[in-house]
Design a protein around this motif. Structure first.
Motif, PDB file in Angstrom:
ATOM      1  N   LYS A 264      65.672  38.944  43.990  1.00 45.15           N
ATOM      2  CA  LYS A 264      63.925  38.878  43.535  1.00 45.15           C
ATOM      3  C   LYS A 264      63.342  40.524  43.841  1.00 45.15           C
ATOM      4  O   LYS A 264      62.530  40.751  42.752  1.00 45.15           O
ATOM      5  N   TYR A 265      63.733  41.190  44.720  1.00 39.99           N
ATOM      6  CA  TYR A 265      63.282  42.512  44.663  1.00 39.99           C
ATOM      7  C   TYR A 265      64.054  43.260  43.425  1.00 39.99           C
ATOM      8  O   TYR A 265      63.385  43.989  42.857  1.00 39.99           O
ATOM      9  N   VAL A 266      65.249  43.175  43.320  1.00 38.17           N
ATOM     10  CA  VAL A 266      65.675  43.959  42.247  1.00 38.17           C
ATOM     11  C   VAL A 266      65.081  43.697  40.776  1.00 38.17           C
ATOM     12  O   VAL A 266      64.870  44.407  40.228  1.00 38.17           O
ATOM     13  N   LYS A 267      64.915  42.419  40.840  1.00 32.08           N
ATOM     14  CA  LYS A 267      64.196  41.844  39.550  1.00 32.08           C
ATOM     15  C   LYS A 267      63.034  42.374  39.349  1.00 32.08           C
ATOM     16  O   LYS A 267      62.546  42.986  38.306  1.00 32.08           O
ATOM     17  N   GLY A 268      62.296  42.584  40.484  1.00 30.21           N
ATOM     18  CA  GLY A 268      60.749  43.227  40.255  1.00 30.21           C
ATOM     19  C   GLY A 268      60.839  44.828  40.009  1.00 30.21           C
ATOM     20  O   GLY A 268      60.292  45.259  39.129  1.00 30.21           O
ATOM     21  N   LEU A 269      62.047  45.260  40.613  1.00 29.42           N
ATOM     22  CA  LEU A 269      62.169  46.919  40.149  1.00 29.42           C
ATOM     23  C   LEU A 269      62.352  46.875  38.709  1.00 29.42           C
ATOM     24  O   LEU A 269      61.850  47.846  38.040  1.00 29.42           O
ATOM     25  N   GLU A 270      63.121  45.912  38.273  1.00 33.39           N
ATOM     26  CA  GLU A 270      63.911  46.247  36.651  1.00 33.39           C
ATOM     27  C   GLU A 270      62.404  46.016  35.891  1.00 33.39           C
ATOM     28  O   GLU A 270      62.544  46.385  34.882  1.00 33.39           O
ATOM     29  N   SER A 271      61.152  45.065  36.238  1.00 34.32           N
ATOM     30  CA  SER A 271      60.244  44.699  35.453  1.00 34.32           C
ATOM     31  C   SER A 271      59.333  45.654  35.471  1.00 34.32           C
ATOM     32  O   SER A 271      58.320  45.573  34.646  1.00 34.32           O
ATOM     33  N   VAL A 272      59.151  46.806  36.298  1.00 35.74           N
ATOM     34  CA  VAL A 272      58.200  47.578  36.447  1.00 35.74           C
ATOM     35  C   VAL A 272      58.794  49.142  35.904  1.00 35.74           C
ATOM     36  O   VAL A 272      59.704  49.668  36.142  1.00 35.74           O
TER      37      VAL A 272
ATOM     38  N   ASN B 257      51.625  34.948  41.374  1.00 32.08           N
ATOM     39  CA  ASN B 257      50.704  35.990  41.177  1.00 32.08           C
ATOM     40  C   ASN B 257      51.318  37.456  41.264  1.00 32.08           C
ATOM     41  O   ASN B 257      50.741  38.144  40.236  1.00 32.08           O
ATOM     42  N   LEU B 258      51.996  37.423  42.211  1.00 33.25           N
ATOM     43  CA  LEU B 258      52.614  39.117  42.289  1.00 33.25           C
ATOM     44  C   LEU B 258      53.286  39.238  41.125  1.00 33.25           C
ATOM     45  O   LEU B 258      53.237  40.515  40.362  1.00 33.25           O
ATOM     46  N   PHE B 259      54.281  38.622  40.826  1.00 35.34           N
ATOM     47  CA  PHE B 259      55.194  38.983  39.541  1.00 35.34           C
ATOM     48  C   PHE B 259      54.635  38.867  38.146  1.00 35.34           C
ATOM     49  O   PHE B 259      55.044  39.367  37.110  1.00 35.34           O
ATOM     50  N   ALA B 260      53.134  38.065  37.925  1.00 40.22           N
ATOM     51  CA  ALA B 260      52.303  38.013  36.996  1.00 40.22           C
ATOM     52  C   ALA B 260      51.645  39.157  36.526  1.00 40.22           C
ATOM     53  O   ALA B 260      51.057  39.520  35.593  1.00 40.22           O
ATOM     54  N   ASP B 261      51.483  40.103  37.674  1.00 39.92           N
ATOM     55  CA  ASP B 261      50.736  41.166  37.785  1.00 39.92           C
ATOM     56  C   ASP B 261      51.380  42.396  38.001  1.00 39.92           C
ATOM     57  O   ASP B 261      51.720  43.019  39.020  1.00 39.92           O
ATOM     58  N   PRO B 262      51.642  43.258  36.790  1.00 41.10           N
ATOM     59  CA  PRO B 262      52.579  44.365  36.947  1.00 41.10           C
ATOM     60  C   PRO B 262      51.963  45.700  37.826  1.00 41.10           C
ATOM     61  O   PRO B 262      52.803  46.068  38.489  1.00 41.10           O
ATOM     62  N   GLY B 263      50.516  45.673  37.869  1.00 44.51           N
ATOM     63  CA  GLY B 263      50.140  46.564  38.642  1.00 44.51           C
ATOM     64  C   GLY B 263      50.303  46.428  40.138  1.00 44.51           C
ATOM     65  O   GLY B 263      50.723  47.323  40.995  1.00 44.51           O
TER      66      GLY B 263
ATOM     67  N   VAL C  67      53.348  46.880  45.509  1.00 45.03           N
ATOM     68  CA  VAL C  67      53.937  46.142  46.431  1.00 45.03           C
ATOM     69  C   VAL C  67      55.576  46.613  46.577  1.00 45.03           C
ATOM     70  O   VAL C  67      55.811  47.149  47.644  1.00 45.03           O
ATOM     71  N   LEU C  68      56.154  46.982  45.334  1.00 48.82           N
ATOM     72  CA  LEU C  68      57.618  47.298  45.423  1.00 48.82           C
ATOM     73  C   LEU C  68      57.617  49.082  45.896  1.00 48.82           C
ATOM     74  O   LEU C  68      58.708  49.210  46.617  1.00 48.82           O
ATOM     75  N   LYS C  69      56.594  49.721  45.444  1.00 50.88           N
ATOM     76  CA  LYS C  69      56.829  51.175  45.702  1.00 50.88           C
ATOM     77  C   LYS C  69      56.383  51.267  47.092  1.00 50.88           C
ATOM     78  O   LYS C  69      56.703  52.426  47.863  1.00 50.88           O
ATOM     79  N   TYR C  70      55.668  50.565  47.567  1.00 53.38           N
ATOM     80  CA  TYR C  70      55.318  50.401  49.336  1.00 53.38           C
ATOM     81  C   TYR C  70      56.534  50.229  50.101  1.00 53.38           C
ATOM     82  O   TYR C  70      56.590  50.539  51.137  1.00 53.38           O
TER      83      TYR C  70
ATOM     84  N   PRO D  86      51.021  46.509  50.738  1.00 53.00           N
ATOM     85  CA  PRO D  86      50.032  47.546  51.192  1.00 53.00           C
ATOM     86  C   PRO D  86      48.645  46.990  51.496  1.00 53.00           C
ATOM     87  O   PRO D  86      48.195  46.086  50.994  1.00 53.00           O
ATOM     88  N   GLN D  87      47.804  47.746  52.095  1.00 55.16           N
ATOM     89  CA  GLN D  87      46.443  47.508  52.587  1.00 55.16           C
ATOM     90  C   GLN D  87      45.663  47.320  51.252  1.00 55.16           C
ATOM     91  O   GLN D  87      45.885  48.106  50.550  1.00 55.16           O
ATOM     92  N   PHE D  88      44.620  46.357  51.317  1.00 50.17           N
ATOM     93  CA  PHE D  88      43.805  46.012  50.203  1.00 50.17           C
ATOM     94  C   PHE D  88      44.294  45.583  48.880  1.00 50.17           C
ATOM     95  O   PHE D  88      43.880  45.558  47.814  1.00 50.17           O
ATOM     96  N   THR D  89      45.778  45.106  48.942  1.00 55.42           N
ATOM     97  CA  THR D  89      46.219  44.271  47.963  1.00 55.42           C
ATOM     98  C   THR D  89      46.340  42.894  48.173  1.00 55.42           C
ATOM     99  O   THR D  89      46.788  42.457  49.425  1.00 55.42           O
ATOM    100  N   MET D  90      45.806  42.113  47.579  1.00 54.43           N
ATOM    101  CA  MET D  90      45.461  40.516  47.926  1.00 54.43           C
ATOM    102  C   MET D  90      46.914  39.996  46.979  1.00 54.43           C
ATOM    103  O   MET D  90      46.919  40.164  45.827  1.00 54.43           O
ATOM    104  N   LEU D  91      47.753  39.177  47.703  1.00 51.22           N
ATOM    105  CA  LEU D  91      48.822  38.235  46.943  1.00 51.22           C
ATOM    106  C   LEU D  91      48.192  36.926  46.600  1.00 51.22           C
ATOM    107  O   LEU D  91      47.329  36.287  46.989  1.00 51.22           O
TER     108      LEU D  91
END
Length: 169
Positions: free
Chosen positions: A16-24, A57-63, A68-71, A164-169
């Motif tokens: 799931k983490y790798v899939k997220g990396l590949e989508s950003v 919610n996390l995977f639907a919002d690229p920003g 989250v991944l960069k954190y 990261p702080q101030f990021t709502m999932l």
């Protein structure tokens, strides 16, 4: 040897983490570059501990996903032993991760070892070092597997998705 992305793909424990990396956009390019990078990769079980709505919610919002991944990514090369000498690490996301060890919570035994031999001293200190290494926490997430070496960095597998702080999932 392989770069960090190839190493993470080969492990199959954090798809799931790798899939997220590949989508950003740009993250795979960054992580296949010269580095070095230290990545704290959450297991698939860590993602599964989030609710289905939080994951969607996390995977639907690229920003949000990018933040989250960069954190989880720190410029530089930090082995488990190096982490014992750090309190904070600045991430690619811009905020800091807190590093600490909960070794005081680990029972090391109640028998006192008495002896002056170098071999006994080495064994005792090596045992303590191993216990300390296994007790490293990153923002409350335990390091499950440390020091997965890649050509351009190092991976530490953790049991928590770091937000990261101030990021709502």
């Amino acid at each position: 040897m392989a770069n960090i992305i190839e190493t993470a793909r080969a492990e199959h424990a954090y798809n799931k983490y790798v899939k997220g990396l590949e989508s950003v956009a740009g993250l795979v390019d960054t992580l296949t570059g010269p580095g070095p990078f230290t990545i704290f990769v959450p297991t698939d079980a860590a993602f599964d501990s989030l609710s289905n709505d939080q994951q969607a919610n996390l995977f639907a919002d690229p920003g949000k996903l990018a933040r989250v991944l960069k954190y989880h990514i720190v410029p530089g090369y930090y082995t488990a032993d190096d982490l014992l000498d750090r309190l904070f690490l600045k991430t690619l996301e811009g905020q800091r991760l807190r590093v600490w060890s909960d070794v005081s919570e680990i029972p090391l035994g109640e028998e006192e070892i008495v002896g002056g031999g170098d071999a006994l001293s080495y064994i005792a200190s090596d045992t303590v070092t191993t216990s300390v290494r296994e007790s490293i926490k990153i923002n409350g997430g335990h390091v499950l597997q440390a020091n997965v070496i890649a050509d351009n960095g190092i991976i530490h597998v953790i049991d928590k998705v770091l937000v990261p702080q101030f990021t709502m999932l």
